[in-house]
Design a protein around this motif. Structure first.
Motif, PDB file in Angstrom:
ATOM      1  N   ASP A 125       0.827  -1.212   0.000  1.00 37.82           N
ATOM      2  CA  ASP A 125       0.000   0.000   0.000  1.00 37.82           C
ATOM      3  C   ASP A 125       0.861   1.261   0.000  1.00 37.82           C
ATOM      4  O   ASP A 125       0.549   2.238  -0.690  1.00 37.82           O
ATOM      5  CB  ASP A 125      -0.948  -0.001   1.196  1.00 37.82           C
ATOM      6  CG  ASP A 125      -2.029  -1.074   1.101  1.00 37.82           C
ATOM      7  OD1 ASP A 125      -2.247  -1.620  -0.005  1.00 37.82           O
ATOM      8  OD2 ASP A 125      -2.641  -1.370   2.153  1.00 37.82           O
ATOM      9  N   CYS A 126       1.944   1.248   0.780  1.00 38.46           N
ATOM     10  CA  CYS A 126       2.843   2.402   0.818  1.00 38.46           C
ATOM     11  C   CYS A 126       3.479   2.611  -0.552  1.00 38.46           C
ATOM     12  O   CYS A 126       3.521   3.737  -1.061  1.00 38.46           O
ATOM     13  CB  CYS A 126       3.914   2.197   1.892  1.00 38.46           C
ATOM     14  SG  CYS A 126       5.047   3.592   2.085  1.00 38.46           S
ATOM     15  N   TRP A 127       3.960   1.537  -1.171  1.00 35.81           N
ATOM     16  CA  TRP A 127       4.624   1.634  -2.472  1.00 35.81           C
ATOM     17  C   TRP A 127       3.658   2.166  -3.519  1.00 35.81           C
ATOM     18  O   TRP A 127       4.008   3.007  -4.344  1.00 35.81           O
ATOM     19  CB  TRP A 127       5.170   0.271  -2.858  1.00 35.81           C
ATOM     20  CG  TRP A 127       6.312   0.274  -3.830  1.00 35.81           C
ATOM     21  CD1 TRP A 127       6.706   1.285  -4.668  1.00 35.81           C
ATOM     22  CD2 TRP A 127       7.211  -0.795  -4.064  1.00 35.81           C
ATOM     23  NE1 TRP A 127       7.790   0.895  -5.417  1.00 35.81           N
ATOM     24  CE2 TRP A 127       8.120  -0.378  -5.062  1.00 35.81           C
ATOM     25  CE3 TRP A 127       7.333  -2.071  -3.551  1.00 35.81           C
ATOM     26  CZ2 TRP A 127       9.137  -1.199  -5.543  1.00 35.81           C
ATOM     27  CZ3 TRP A 127       8.356  -2.885  -4.027  1.00 35.81           C
ATOM     28  CH2 TRP A 127       9.245  -2.445  -5.012  1.00 35.81           C
ATOM     29  N   VAL A 132       3.153   5.962  -2.770  1.00 30.21           N
ATOM     30  CA  VAL A 132       4.341   6.749  -3.133  1.00 30.21           C
ATOM     31  C   VAL A 132       4.444   6.882  -4.650  1.00 30.21           C
ATOM     32  O   VAL A 132       4.660   7.979  -5.172  1.00 30.21           O
ATOM     33  CB  VAL A 132       5.618   6.116  -2.536  1.00 30.21           C
ATOM     34  CG1 VAL A 132       6.873   6.729  -3.135  1.00 30.21           C
ATOM     35  CG2 VAL A 132       5.620   6.260  -1.016  1.00 30.21           C
ATOM     36  N   THR A 150      12.200  -0.291   8.151  1.00 33.43           N
ATOM     37  CA  THR A 150      10.865   0.293   8.128  1.00 33.43           C
ATOM     38  C   THR A 150      10.691   1.282   9.281  1.00 33.43           C
ATOM     39  O   THR A 150      11.331   1.148  10.322  1.00 33.43           O
ATOM     40  CB  THR A 150       9.779  -0.801   8.243  1.00 33.43           C
ATOM     41  OG1 THR A 150       9.924  -1.492   9.484  1.00 33.43           O
ATOM     42  CG2 THR A 150       9.875  -1.783   7.081  1.00 33.43           C
ATOM     43  N   GLN A 197       7.509   2.964  11.500  1.00 30.50           N
ATOM     44  CA  GLN A 197       6.080   2.879  11.751  1.00 30.50           C
ATOM     45  C   GLN A 197       5.761   3.461  13.125  1.00 30.50           C
ATOM     46  O   GLN A 197       6.639   3.611  13.967  1.00 30.50           O
ATOM     47  CB  GLN A 197       5.583   1.441  11.635  1.00 30.50           C
ATOM     48  CG  GLN A 197       6.251   0.462  12.570  1.00 30.50           C
ATOM     49  CD  GLN A 197       5.950  -0.960  12.185  1.00 30.50           C
ATOM     50  OE1 GLN A 197       6.643  -1.542  11.358  1.00 30.50           O
ATOM     51  NE2 GLN A 197       4.914  -1.523  12.781  1.00 30.50           N
ATOM     52  N   LEU A 232       2.480   2.020   8.817  1.00 28.19           N
ATOM     53  CA  LEU A 232       3.769   2.114   8.131  1.00 28.19           C
ATOM     54  C   LEU A 232       3.945   3.526   7.583  1.00 28.19           C
ATOM     55  O   LEU A 232       3.127   4.010   6.813  1.00 28.19           O
ATOM     56  CB  LEU A 232       3.850   1.087   7.000  1.00 28.19           C
ATOM     57  CG  LEU A 232       5.162   1.071   6.226  1.00 28.19           C
ATOM     58  CD1 LEU A 232       6.312   0.597   7.113  1.00 28.19           C
ATOM     59  CD2 LEU A 232       5.034   0.165   4.999  1.00 28.19           C
ATOM     60  N   GLY A 275       7.124   4.576   6.257  1.00 28.40           N
ATOM     61  CA  GLY A 275       8.079   4.531   5.153  1.00 28.40           C
ATOM     62  C   GLY A 275       9.020   3.352   5.287  1.00 28.40           C
ATOM     63  O   GLY A 275       8.997   2.631   6.299  1.00 28.40           O
ATOM     64  N   GLN A 320      11.391   5.359   0.678  1.00 28.55           N
ATOM     65  CA  GLN A 320      10.010   5.829   0.552  1.00 28.55           C
ATOM     66  C   GLN A 320       9.490   6.350   1.881  1.00 28.55           C
ATOM     67  O   GLN A 320       9.708   5.724   2.913  1.00 28.55           O
ATOM     68  CB  GLN A 320       9.097   4.671   0.122  1.00 28.55           C
ATOM     69  CG  GLN A 320       9.471   4.049  -1.189  1.00 28.55           C
ATOM     70  CD  GLN A 320       8.488   2.976  -1.600  1.00 28.55           C
ATOM     71  OE1 GLN A 320       7.314   3.011  -1.267  1.00 28.55           O
ATOM     72  NE2 GLN A 320       8.970   2.008  -2.352  1.00 28.55           N
ATOM     73  N   SER A 321       8.817   7.458   1.810  1.00 30.06           N
ATOM     74  CA  SER A 321       8.001   7.885   2.949  1.00 30.06           C
ATOM     75  C   SER A 321       6.592   8.074   2.400  1.00 30.06           C
ATOM     76  O   SER A 321       6.396   8.650   1.336  1.00 30.06           O
ATOM     77  CB  SER A 321       8.536   9.153   3.601  1.00 30.06           C
ATOM     78  OG  SER A 321       8.594  10.219   2.691  1.00 30.06           O
ATOM     79  N   HIS A 322       5.630   7.545   3.116  1.00 26.59           N
ATOM     80  CA  HIS A 322       4.235   7.613   2.668  1.00 26.59           C
ATOM     81  C   HIS A 322       3.858   9.084   2.481  1.00 26.59           C
ATOM     82  O   HIS A 322       4.187   9.923   3.331  1.00 26.59           O
ATOM     83  CB  HIS A 322       3.324   6.941   3.689  1.00 26.59           C
ATOM     84  CG  HIS A 322       1.954   6.689   3.174  1.00 26.59           C
ATOM     85  ND1 HIS A 322       1.036   7.703   2.993  1.00 26.59           N
ATOM     86  CD2 HIS A 322       1.361   5.543   2.772  1.00 26.59           C
ATOM     87  CE1 HIS A 322      -0.076   7.198   2.518  1.00 26.59           C
ATOM     88  NE2 HIS A 322       0.095   5.880   2.372  1.00 26.59           N
TER      89      HIS A 322
END
Length: 181
Positions: free
Chosen positions: A28-30, A33, A72, A74, A79, A81, A103-105
């Motif tokens: 979901d984060c990926w 982003v 990670t 969280q 999460l 990033g 990555q950071s959401h």
């Protein structure tokens, strides 16, 4: 700015320890982003869970204490990033690793998530893996070089117009280096 004090930054060294619900959170984060314009491995948004989940599964399958670690961040919100620290076992280059998929959401940008993840990557690289250098490549035209420069990274080269995002939108791939001391 640093991540909130309640932020937990942890590492994963084996795919067997990454539960399915956490894989869903990574996916979901990926997706978020990438669809927000992030240069995170899927250059042509929009992407969906169906496209990204196999990449998450492959990444998790590659985890190994000496060669590939997932870091990670969280907190109670979920999460925030993640990134991957990957080392090549070839003895010629075993003294350095590369950083991937930082990555950071989008919902948590500006909270220091990326900075916290990069600090943890440096700590793990130096103290646990005994590394001397880190490398990464970023997409030009997004001012990512400035972010990494603030963390001590130096630009060491560019592949001009290496990345074609769309007709008439070619970007440099910027190569960066950090000496761990």
């Amino acid at each position: 700015m640093t991540a909130r004090s309640s932020t937990e930054v942890r590492q994963w060294v084996s795919g067997a320890t990454v539960p399915d619900d956490f894989r869903r959170a990574l996916t979901d984060c990926w997706v978020a982003v990438t669809n927000a314009g992030g240069a995170a491995g899927f250059p042509f948004p929009p992407v969906s869970v169906r496209e990204v989940r196999p990449a998450v599964d492959n990444l998790v399958a590659e985890l190994h204490p000496d060669q590939c670690r997932l870091l990670t961040a969280q907190d109670a919100r979920g999460l925030l990033g993640w990134l991957v620290l990957r080392r090549n076992p070839n003895p010629l280059i075993a003294h350095w690793a590369s950083v991937h998929h930082v990555q950071s959401h989008p919902n948590y940008r500006g909270e220091g998530v990326g900075t916290s993840l990069m600090a943890m990557a440096c700590q793990v690289a130096k103290e646990e893996l005994g590394l001397e250098h880190l490398h990464l490549a970023v997409r030009g035209g997004m001012d990512l070089e400035s972010f990494y420069a603030r963390l001590g990274w130096q630009e060491v080269g560019r592949w001009p117009k290496a990345l074609r995002l769309a007709p008439n939108d070619d970007r440099d791939e910027v190569l960066m280096h950090l000496q761990l001391s």
